[in-house]
Design a protein around this motif. Sequence first.
Motif, PDB file in Angstrom:
ATOM      1  N   UNK B  34     -41.855 -14.027  -0.828  1.00  0.00           N
ATOM      2  CA  UNK B  34     -40.422 -14.061  -1.131  1.00  0.00           C
ATOM      3  C   UNK B  34     -40.038 -12.892  -2.025  1.00  0.00           C
ATOM      4  N   UNK B  35     -38.789 -12.451  -1.837  1.00  0.00           N
ATOM      5  CA  UNK B  35     -38.293 -11.353  -2.662  1.00  0.00           C
ATOM      6  C   UNK B  35     -37.260 -11.885  -3.635  1.00  0.00           C
ATOM      7  N   UNK B  36     -37.364 -11.378  -4.865  1.00  0.00           N
ATOM      8  CA  UNK B  36     -36.379 -11.739  -5.868  1.00  0.00           C
ATOM      9  C   UNK B  36     -35.602 -10.491  -6.258  1.00  0.00           C
ATOM     10  N   UNK B  37     -34.297 -10.656  -6.385  1.00  0.00           N
ATOM     11  CA  UNK B  37     -33.486  -9.523  -6.844  1.00  0.00           C
ATOM     12  C   UNK B  37     -33.670  -9.398  -8.352  1.00  0.00           C
ATOM     13  N   UNK B  38     -33.329  -8.245  -8.905  1.00  0.00           N
ATOM     14  CA  UNK B  38     -33.433  -8.071 -10.358  1.00  0.00           C
ATOM     15  C   UNK B  38     -32.551  -9.107 -11.026  1.00  0.00           C
ATOM     16  N   UNK B  39     -33.128  -9.830 -11.995  1.00  0.00           N
ATOM     17  CA  UNK B  39     -32.353 -10.832 -12.717  1.00  0.00           C
ATOM     18  C   UNK B  39     -32.394 -12.210 -12.083  1.00  0.00           C
ATOM     19  N   UNK B  40     -32.969 -12.320 -10.874  1.00  0.00           N
ATOM     20  CA  UNK B  40     -33.021 -13.633 -10.224  1.00  0.00           C
ATOM     21  C   UNK B  40     -34.162 -14.452 -10.822  1.00  0.00           C
ATOM     22  N   UNK B  41     -33.917 -15.734 -10.999  1.00  0.00           N
ATOM     23  CA  UNK B  41     -34.916 -16.599 -11.618  1.00  0.00           C
ATOM     24  C   UNK B  41     -35.962 -17.057 -10.616  1.00  0.00           C
ATOM     25  N   UNK B  42     -37.205 -17.065 -11.029  1.00  0.00           N
ATOM     26  CA  UNK B  42     -38.236 -17.761 -10.240  1.00  0.00           C
ATOM     27  C   UNK B  42     -38.043 -19.257 -10.443  1.00  0.00           C
ATOM     28  N   UNK B  43     -37.959 -19.617 -11.732  1.00  0.00           N
ATOM     29  CA  UNK B  43     -37.688 -21.012 -12.103  1.00  0.00           C
ATOM     30  C   UNK B  43     -37.270 -21.024 -13.564  1.00  0.00           C
ATOM     31  N   UNK B  44     -36.727 -22.156 -13.998  1.00  0.00           N
ATOM     32  CA  UNK B  44     -36.253 -22.245 -15.377  1.00  0.00           C
ATOM     33  C   UNK B  44     -37.115 -23.246 -16.142  1.00  0.00           C
ATOM     34  N   UNK B  45     -37.192 -23.031 -17.431  1.00  0.00           N
ATOM     35  CA  UNK B  45     -37.957 -23.933 -18.294  1.00  0.00           C
ATOM     36  C   UNK B  45     -37.444 -25.366 -18.103  1.00  0.00           C
ATOM     37  N   UNK B  46     -38.365 -26.300 -17.918  1.00  0.00           N
ATOM     38  CA  UNK B  46     -37.960 -27.689 -17.744  1.00  0.00           C
ATOM     39  C   UNK B  46     -37.811 -28.106 -16.287  1.00  0.00           C
ATOM     40  N   UNK B  47     -37.759 -27.147 -15.353  1.00  0.00           N
ATOM     41  CA  UNK B  47     -37.702 -27.499 -13.924  1.00  0.00           C
ATOM     42  C   UNK B  47     -39.004 -28.200 -13.518  1.00  0.00           C
ATOM     43  N   UNK B  48     -38.948 -29.040 -12.505  1.00  0.00           N
ATOM     44  CA  UNK B  48     -40.215 -29.583 -12.009  1.00  0.00           C
ATOM     45  C   UNK B  48     -41.069 -28.469 -11.401  1.00  0.00           C
ATOM     46  N   UNK B  49     -42.380 -28.557 -11.559  1.00  0.00           N
ATOM     47  CA  UNK B  49     -43.265 -27.499 -11.051  1.00  0.00           C
ATOM     48  C   UNK B  49     -43.567 -27.760  -9.589  1.00  0.00           C
ATOM     49  N   UNK B  50     -43.071 -26.876  -8.727  1.00  0.00           N
ATOM     50  CA  UNK B  50     -43.287 -27.105  -7.301  1.00  0.00           C
ATOM     51  C   UNK B  50     -44.125 -26.014  -6.657  1.00  0.00           C
ATOM     52  N   UNK B  51     -44.371 -24.908  -7.358  1.00  0.00           N
ATOM     53  CA  UNK B  51     -45.124 -23.824  -6.729  1.00  0.00           C
ATOM     54  C   UNK B  51     -45.663 -22.888  -7.792  1.00  0.00           C
ATOM     55  N   UNK B  52     -46.698 -22.151  -7.398  1.00  0.00           N
ATOM     56  CA  UNK B  52     -47.193 -21.058  -8.250  1.00  0.00           C
ATOM     57  C   UNK B  52     -46.862 -19.750  -7.537  1.00  0.00           C
ATOM     58  N   UNK B  53     -46.829 -18.647  -8.263  1.00  0.00           N
ATOM     59  CA  UNK B  53     -46.479 -17.365  -7.653  1.00  0.00           C
ATOM     60  C   UNK B  53     -47.515 -16.315  -8.018  1.00  0.00           C
ATOM     61  N   UNK B  54     -47.774 -15.420  -7.096  1.00  0.00           N
ATOM     62  CA  UNK B  54     -48.566 -14.234  -7.407  1.00  0.00           C
ATOM     63  C   UNK B  54     -47.641 -13.035  -7.212  1.00  0.00           C
TER      64      UNK B  54
END
Lengths: 907, 148
Positions: B34-54
């Motif tokens: 997946x691609x993230x734009x500059x400033x786009x969140x992967x996830x926020x603190x407190x969100x449920x953990x649904x994935x890991x990223x490399x």
Amino acid sequence: MEKSLFRYIWTHSKREQLFICFVVLLSQPFYFISLDLPRRIVNEAIQGEAFKDGNVTAPFLQLHFDLPQWLGGGSLRLFDGFEVGRVGLLLGLSCLFLFFVVVNNGFKYWINLAKGILGERMLRRMRFDLFAMVLRFTPEALRTVKSSETATIIKDEVEPIGGFIGDAFITPVLLGMQALTALFFIMVQNVWLGLMALAVIAVQFTIIPRLRRELLRLGKQRQLASRELAGRIGEVLDGIEVVHVHNAYAWERAEIGSRLFALFSIRLKIYNRKFAVKFLNNFLSQVTPFLFYAVGGYFALRGTLDIGQLVAVISAYRELPPPLKELIDWDQQRLDVQVKYDQVTQHFAEERLGPMIDADAEAEAEDQPLAGPLVVEELSLSGPHGDMIIENASFSLALPTTVAMMSNGSPAASMLARVLARRITGFAGRISIGDRDLTQIPMSLSGRRVAYAGVDPIIFPGSIRDNLVYGLRFKPTNRTEADRREVARRVAEAARSGNPFESISDCWIDYARLGLKDELDLDRALVRLLERIGMGESIYLFGLAGRIDPERHVALAERLVEARNRLRETFRSNGMADLVEPFDVDRYNDQASIAENLLFGVPVSGEFMGRNLADSPQFRSAIDRAGLTDGLIKMGLQIAETMTEIFQGLPPGHSLFAQFSFIGAEELPDFQAILRRRARGGHDLRREERTRLLALPLAYIEARHRLGLLDDSLKRQIVEARSFVRGTLEKAGATGVEFYDPDRICMAAPLRDNLLFGRVNYQVADARHRVAEAIAAVIRELDLLEDVERIGLDHEVGAAGRLLSPQERASVNLVRCLVKRPDILIIDGALAPFDEERAGKILHALLGDLEQQSLFMVLSNDRQAGAFDVQMRFNGGRIVADQIADSQGRAQRAAAENAQNIAGEVA
Amino acid sequence: MTLETEVQSLRQVPMFRDIDPARLKLLAFTSERVQFAAGQRFFAQGDPSDAAYVLLDGRASVLLNTPKGEIQVAELSGNALLGEMGILSDTPRSATIVASEPTTALRIDKRVFLELLAQFPQMSLAVMRELAQRLERTNAQLVAQSSS
């Protein structure tokens, strides 16, 4: 139903039976004449007996009747005929013969047809009668009635009965007559030989039915065993989850296996017996000629019997056995069918059935609101173990009101709810609403005015809409069928077989009674109610996943392309253009599979879907012409190689296979074998191997699977191949694919795809979510939400609503009750699938929507009870009702004071 | 960039270093790029953990919520594994991750990852080894801190 099959048949078809019988009798003289004609052709025309006295001509078509002696003898001359020559007579008689052949076959045709139609009508009547009885099963009987057994009775077991009905009276009459004629002829020739034949027949008719009695017993067993087999298969299928969970496959296999063995054993016995009886029957019918030859011959030798007579007797006897045999077979069939009929009627025994529901009489009952006070006097209810759940409870409530029935763990609240809903009829005491006794209110009235939502939402297969309006279909309001003649035919046929005249294609919903204008208005009301109980989001999503019918959703169909363009514009102006890759006839779509890129459309028929595409000769010839086949097969090999490498070692049946692999676990070895063979240098792929390999890359999506199999030149080739594929399919007249067109709706694709007209980018984080938001915004902007939700109402719910979540099923169940606008709404556990917060919201919405309606709701605790007018508590057989506010919502009064007024809380 | 290059990236992640190439390929294949734009969140603190990223390409900042607002505590780049603790311990996200520039990452779904761990003991061992080493490092840091 009548106890005896023959009475049943006679009651419902005597006119037809008699008429067919009459025609059969009418046909007999023609039949005999046609048997006699060949003799006359040979004797009179060819051998010339008619010309023996030197006559040059002979009369043809002479109609003379010799009157019997007791009418004074002489003869009646109707027509002297034409005088014709030898050749003329031959041709005349031959043509006459042809004429009678046609007449006889005409009779045969009519009789067979009439018998067939009669049988089918009676079968229809019988099936309908049985189904009508299914609707009458009492709640008590339903505990033991198995649905699949009942289905097999109505479908299969009565089928042979229907086949028999056409022959029920006609066959014995006809065959009996033939047999009697032959017997009479023998008697006339020689009384002793006649008596001998009669004796053998008597033996045949006494011994064989006796031997067949055992056969009938076995037949009965067989019928029950096969009915139980059908029942068991249905049960296993209904409870398949338990079989899976508890790994009971071996047990179920053994169970069915032993049933099949028992069934086989019974059938084996039947065969043994049946053919033994047949043997005896054949033997007995051959014994008579033996007696004729031996005994008759003996007397002929002794000179007491004329040889001519003996020959005549023997030739007459040749006519006797076939009708006799058939008669005995008919008798066997009769007994067989009678047994079947008895078994069927036992299943629908009178004691298992409720009272007859006379729809017509009930329809006359006026549709009055159920108003006035609800008075319960000395109500007593016992539970399944004979314990008293409610004892001598009395209370009265002014309707409309809202009542919280707090069960506190006892079944009393739910049982009282079911009594009010008339789901339980066995109670002592008296309940009345206004001046009507509850038990005396016609079903048609309570069906309209009372709604009950229980714990188990019963959902029929069909669309959500079908389920929601199920409670509105009391009787058709007006006929919508266009073809009057067809209607007349259908109604006439229904009248002949005791079936209902109403058709489900009529308009069954009385919109005016609901205060609605038309179907559209009803859809709006349904959607509003679904939204009120929180199912709006689901309906919207179902709508997006649904397909558009341009005839039914005219407005949406017209504006869909506009919405599509607006959505594209939104993406472009908000910098979201990379979220969706649109379908472009000149560009390869990286987010779509190779199959979709090649078809550039949506497959409609199965032969172009999924892997079947690789089998389609039209598709194959198109990609051959585009020069793609070898390239795709090479891709297939690469995919197979990667899949066998990375999925090696995962146990078959692992969820990752189903979710990710191009190749199922069970196919892995086959592909491995192909790859090994190629690695050893074998280049020849068999035809079916090529097809299998070709099927793999069809599902390949470059952006998702990232195997790097597609380069720009291959993509270009695929884009060029589109025109070949389309051309080939169109030339072959195949309608299996609906092609994409940016300016038209694609009816085969879901609404969401039609709006996007492209594929969401797999590689942009959070793309699906953002696209969904953009779609929702455009739908709101163009005011299409209602149309989308209406498509959502078309969503199929599956068998027993299995395609819906438990919450959605419960919502459908509730809305089905609400849309009726019942005077009394009873909710007994229907909110159980919801969490407390959602249930609270629904309850709030329900209470807010009531207008002059009463709500009785079973609650497990008193957390929500505060919102109700009356709180009813159940305790040790007693009922205590506290009125908090009166139904008009006037000032709240002290609960304690009222407890005395209303609570006839006696124990 | 294809599956092969993703496998190369995964190999650079210490946790996956010792895993069989075929398994790494399976891990990559079952993940999403997946691609993230500059400033786009992967996830926020407190969100449920649904994935890991490399992180395959680009950089991402680690932000923590504090009473004074969000503060950046670290910046991650090439081949960094992030969010793995959440999916292993089944706890909500402990920090917010934001792409600091256009970033490409491999998203490893929690369910798939746990299924792979359950299926292949070698993978579980590699993960355990990495976690044990981290614990050891933390211990060493604690000792160093308390002695200083």
